[in-house]
Design a protein around this motif. Structure first.
Motif, PDB file in Angstrom:
ATOM      1  N   LEU A  94       1.099  -1.570   0.052  1.00  0.00           N
ATOM      2  CA  LEU A  94      -0.027  -0.123  -0.107  1.00  0.00           C
ATOM      3  C   LEU A  94       1.072   1.047  -0.183  1.00  0.00           C
ATOM      4  O   LEU A  94       0.539   1.948  -0.393  1.00  0.00           O
ATOM      5  CB  LEU A  94      -0.598  -0.177   1.082  1.00  0.00           C
ATOM      6  CG  LEU A  94      -2.300  -1.026   0.918  1.00  0.00           C
ATOM      7  CD1 LEU A  94      -2.569  -0.919   2.704  1.00  0.00           C
ATOM      8  CD2 LEU A  94      -2.793  -1.262   0.060  1.00  0.00           C
ATOM      9  N   ALA A  95       1.464   1.107   1.032  1.00  0.00           N
ATOM     10  CA  ALA A  95       2.881   2.337   0.445  1.00  0.00           C
ATOM     11  C   ALA A  95       3.584   2.506  -0.872  1.00  0.00           C
ATOM     12  O   ALA A  95       3.536   3.829  -1.163  1.00  0.00           O
ATOM     13  CB  ALA A  95       3.826   2.573   1.749  1.00  0.00           C
ATOM     14  N   GLU A  96       4.285   1.480  -1.332  1.00  0.00           N
ATOM     15  CA  GLU A  96       3.907   1.714  -2.787  1.00  0.00           C
ATOM     16  C   GLU A  96       3.321   2.218  -4.340  1.00  0.00           C
ATOM     17  O   GLU A  96       3.766   3.362  -4.397  1.00  0.00           O
ATOM     18  CB  GLU A  96       4.409   0.345  -3.279  1.00  0.00           C
ATOM     19  CG  GLU A  96       4.987   0.450  -4.308  1.00  0.00           C
ATOM     20  CD  GLU A  96       7.142   1.075  -5.108  1.00  0.00           C
ATOM     21  OE1 GLU A  96       6.557   1.668  -6.161  1.00  0.00           O
ATOM     22  OE2 GLU A  96       7.232   1.456  -3.468  1.00  0.00           O
ATOM     23  N   GLU A  97       1.781   1.491  -3.616  1.00  0.00           N
ATOM     24  CA  GLU A  97       1.046   2.156  -4.293  1.00  0.00           C
ATOM     25  C   GLU A  97       0.463   3.351  -4.291  1.00  0.00           C
ATOM     26  O   GLU A  97       0.548   4.719  -5.240  1.00  0.00           O
ATOM     27  CB  GLU A  97      -0.276   1.648  -4.052  1.00  0.00           C
ATOM     28  CG  GLU A  97      -0.492   0.019  -4.886  1.00  0.00           C
ATOM     29  CD  GLU A  97       0.045   0.178  -6.255  1.00  0.00           C
ATOM     30  OE1 GLU A  97      -1.647   0.878  -6.689  1.00  0.00           O
ATOM     31  OE2 GLU A  97      -0.117  -0.583  -6.670  1.00  0.00           O
ATOM     32  N   ARG A  98       0.859   4.225  -3.017  1.00  0.00           N
ATOM     33  CA  ARG A  98       0.804   5.367  -2.290  1.00  0.00           C
ATOM     34  C   ARG A  98       2.068   6.328  -2.780  1.00  0.00           C
ATOM     35  O   ARG A  98       1.245   7.424  -3.373  1.00  0.00           O
ATOM     36  CB  ARG A  98       0.601   5.253  -0.755  1.00  0.00           C
ATOM     37  CG  ARG A  98       0.676   6.653  -0.476  1.00  0.00           C
ATOM     38  CD  ARG A  98      -0.929   8.349  -1.044  1.00  0.00           C
ATOM     39  NE  ARG A  98      -0.732   8.373   0.589  1.00  0.00           N
ATOM     40  CZ  ARG A  98      -2.333   8.677   0.272  1.00  0.00           C
ATOM     41  NH1 ARG A  98      -2.473   9.139  -0.644  1.00  0.00           N
ATOM     42  NH2 ARG A  98      -2.478   8.973   1.378  1.00  0.00           N
ATOM     43  N   ARG A  99       3.476   6.153  -2.927  1.00  0.00           N
ATOM     44  CA  ARG A  99       4.417   6.584  -3.456  1.00  0.00           C
ATOM     45  C   ARG A  99       3.751   6.541  -5.430  1.00  0.00           C
ATOM     46  O   ARG A  99       4.088   7.789  -5.812  1.00  0.00           O
ATOM     47  CB  ARG A  99       5.267   5.198  -3.338  1.00  0.00           C
ATOM     48  CG  ARG A  99       6.482   6.602  -3.664  1.00  0.00           C
ATOM     49  CD  ARG A  99       8.189   5.441  -3.947  1.00  0.00           C
ATOM     50  NE  ARG A  99       8.010   4.412  -4.789  1.00  0.00           N
ATOM     51  CZ  ARG A  99       7.730   4.558  -6.432  1.00  0.00           C
ATOM     52  NH1 ARG A  99       7.955   5.481  -6.604  1.00  0.00           N
ATOM     53  NH2 ARG A  99       7.799   2.880  -6.367  1.00  0.00           N
ATOM     54  N   GLU A 103       3.320   9.978  -7.433  1.00  0.00           N
ATOM     55  CA  GLU A 103       4.470  10.884  -8.191  1.00  0.00           C
ATOM     56  C   GLU A 103       3.288  11.220  -9.706  1.00  0.00           C
ATOM     57  O   GLU A 103       3.856  12.012  -9.755  1.00  0.00           O
ATOM     58  CB  GLU A 103       5.190   9.082  -8.504  1.00  0.00           C
ATOM     59  CG  GLU A 103       5.979   9.048  -8.016  1.00  0.00           C
ATOM     60  CD  GLU A 103       6.945   7.610  -8.247  1.00  0.00           C
ATOM     61  OE1 GLU A 103       6.910   7.058  -9.048  1.00  0.00           O
ATOM     62  OE2 GLU A 103       8.183   7.912  -7.799  1.00  0.00           O
ATOM     63  N   MET A 104       2.418  10.515 -10.038  1.00  0.00           N
ATOM     64  CA  MET A 104       1.285  10.186 -10.839  1.00  0.00           C
ATOM     65  C   MET A 104       1.274  11.810 -10.919  1.00  0.00           C
ATOM     66  O   MET A 104       0.030  12.420 -11.218  1.00  0.00           O
ATOM     67  CB  MET A 104       0.132   9.728 -11.007  1.00  0.00           C
ATOM     68  CG  MET A 104       0.826   8.053 -11.759  1.00  0.00           C
ATOM     69  SD  MET A 104       0.025   6.837 -11.357  1.00  0.00           S
ATOM     70  CE  MET A 104      -1.761   7.282 -12.312  1.00  0.00           C
ATOM     71  N   LEU A 105       0.430  12.107  -8.851  1.00  0.00           N
ATOM     72  CA  LEU A 105       0.435  13.495  -8.503  1.00  0.00           C
ATOM     73  C   LEU A 105       0.604  14.547  -9.241  1.00  0.00           C
ATOM     74  O   LEU A 105       0.406  15.893  -9.474  1.00  0.00           O
ATOM     75  CB  LEU A 105      -0.803  13.945  -7.441  1.00  0.00           C
ATOM     76  CG  LEU A 105      -1.281  14.805  -6.747  1.00  0.00           C
ATOM     77  CD1 LEU A 105      -2.230  15.323  -7.294  1.00  0.00           C
ATOM     78  CD2 LEU A 105      -1.000  15.242  -5.581  1.00  0.00           C
ATOM     79  N   THR A 106       1.824  14.212  -9.038  1.00  0.00           N
ATOM     80  CA  THR A 106       2.899  15.567  -9.370  1.00  0.00           C
ATOM     81  C   THR A 106       3.527  15.851 -10.780  1.00  0.00           C
ATOM     82  O   THR A 106       3.571  17.032 -10.777  1.00  0.00           O
ATOM     83  CB  THR A 106       4.699  14.926  -8.561  1.00  0.00           C
ATOM     84  OG1 THR A 106       4.206  14.804  -6.917  1.00  0.00           O
ATOM     85  CG2 THR A 106       5.702  15.702  -8.826  1.00  0.00           C
ATOM     86  N   GLU A 107       3.213  14.310 -11.680  1.00  0.00           N
ATOM     87  CA  GLU A 107       3.411  14.424 -13.006  1.00  0.00           C
ATOM     88  C   GLU A 107       2.372  15.051 -13.901  1.00  0.00           C
ATOM     89  O   GLU A 107       2.141  16.111 -14.461  1.00  0.00           O
ATOM     90  CB  GLU A 107       2.924  13.415 -14.034  1.00  0.00           C
ATOM     91  CG  GLU A 107       4.480  12.403 -13.039  1.00  0.00           C
ATOM     92  CD  GLU A 107       4.321  11.049 -14.066  1.00  0.00           C
ATOM     93  OE1 GLU A 107       3.501  10.802 -14.896  1.00  0.00           O
ATOM     94  OE2 GLU A 107       5.703  10.449 -13.764  1.00  0.00           O
ATOM     95  N   PHE A 108       0.939  14.816 -13.530  1.00  0.00           N
ATOM     96  CA  PHE A 108      -0.298  16.123 -13.573  1.00  0.00           C
ATOM     97  C   PHE A 108      -0.027  17.246 -13.066  1.00  0.00           C
ATOM     98  O   PHE A 108      -0.567  17.963 -13.804  1.00  0.00           O
ATOM     99  CB  PHE A 108      -1.956  14.999 -13.018  1.00  0.00           C
ATOM    100  CG  PHE A 108      -3.285  15.548 -13.179  1.00  0.00           C
ATOM    101  CD1 PHE A 108      -3.491  15.802 -15.447  1.00  0.00           C
ATOM    102  CD2 PHE A 108      -3.764  16.714 -12.288  1.00  0.00           C
ATOM    103  CE1 PHE A 108      -4.610  16.686 -15.622  1.00  0.00           C
ATOM    104  CE2 PHE A 108      -4.792  17.181 -12.728  1.00  0.00           C
ATOM    105  CZ  PHE A 108      -5.212  16.761 -14.182  1.00  0.00           C
TER     106      PHE A 108
END
Length: 159
Positions: A94-99, A103-108
């Motif tokens: 879950l921590a990996e999914e959160r990371r 990252e996707m949020l930062t890219e967006f």
């Protein structure tokens, strides 16, 4: 040892002197001392009420931290090694999914910022084109000479 306080909420020489000095130095200090003299005996009840309220708030925080420890955000173990290992692996997953989501949020956010910049640039270019169109000099006929002003200051070398 003396059990009476020098500064207590009463009309004593010390409190009157502090009130007068407070008014001379900075008038709100004098009013604060006057309020303490008049209503200071009610401070015990006020402090007690505030302490009860803050104890209630922090008791809620304590309960919240206990819940977090129970759900794996702390170091609480259940005693079942297999379950604890599975829970740790799931929490890592879950921590990996959160990371990845972060990252996707930062890219967006970067993509959206670039889109806004491009839109702003396009609007600015359109504004400048319209502005230049309105301020462009009028064209004259091929045979006409543009009217020239004569007078002081039109050409610095003529003076």
């Amino acid at each position: 040892m003396n059990t009476t306080a020098l500064i207590r909420p009463a009309w004593t020489p010390a409190t009157i002197a502090l009130m007068v000095i407070g008014f001379m130095v900075f008038w709100p200090l004098g009013f604060a001392m006057l309020a303490y003299i008049i209503w200071g005996d009610r401070l015990e009840g006020f402090k007690r009420d505030v302490n009860r309220a803050t104890d209630g708030i922090f008791a809620g925080c304590r309960r919240g931290s206990e819940k977090a420890a129970r759900w794996g955000y702390g170091s609480a173990r259940t005693g079942n090694v297999a379950f604890d290992d599975w829970r740790e692996k799931e929490l890592e997953r879950l921590a990996e999914e959160r990371r990845k989501l972060d990252e996707m949020l930062t890219e967006f956010d970067d993509y959206a910022r670039e889109l806004r910049r491009a839109k702003d640039q396009e609007e600015f270019d359109r504004f400048m084109a319209n502005r230049n169109k309105h301020t462009a000099p009028t064209t004259t006929e091929p045979g006409d000479k543009p009217a020239q002003k004569r007078g002081k200051g039109t050409n610095l070398l003529d003076d």
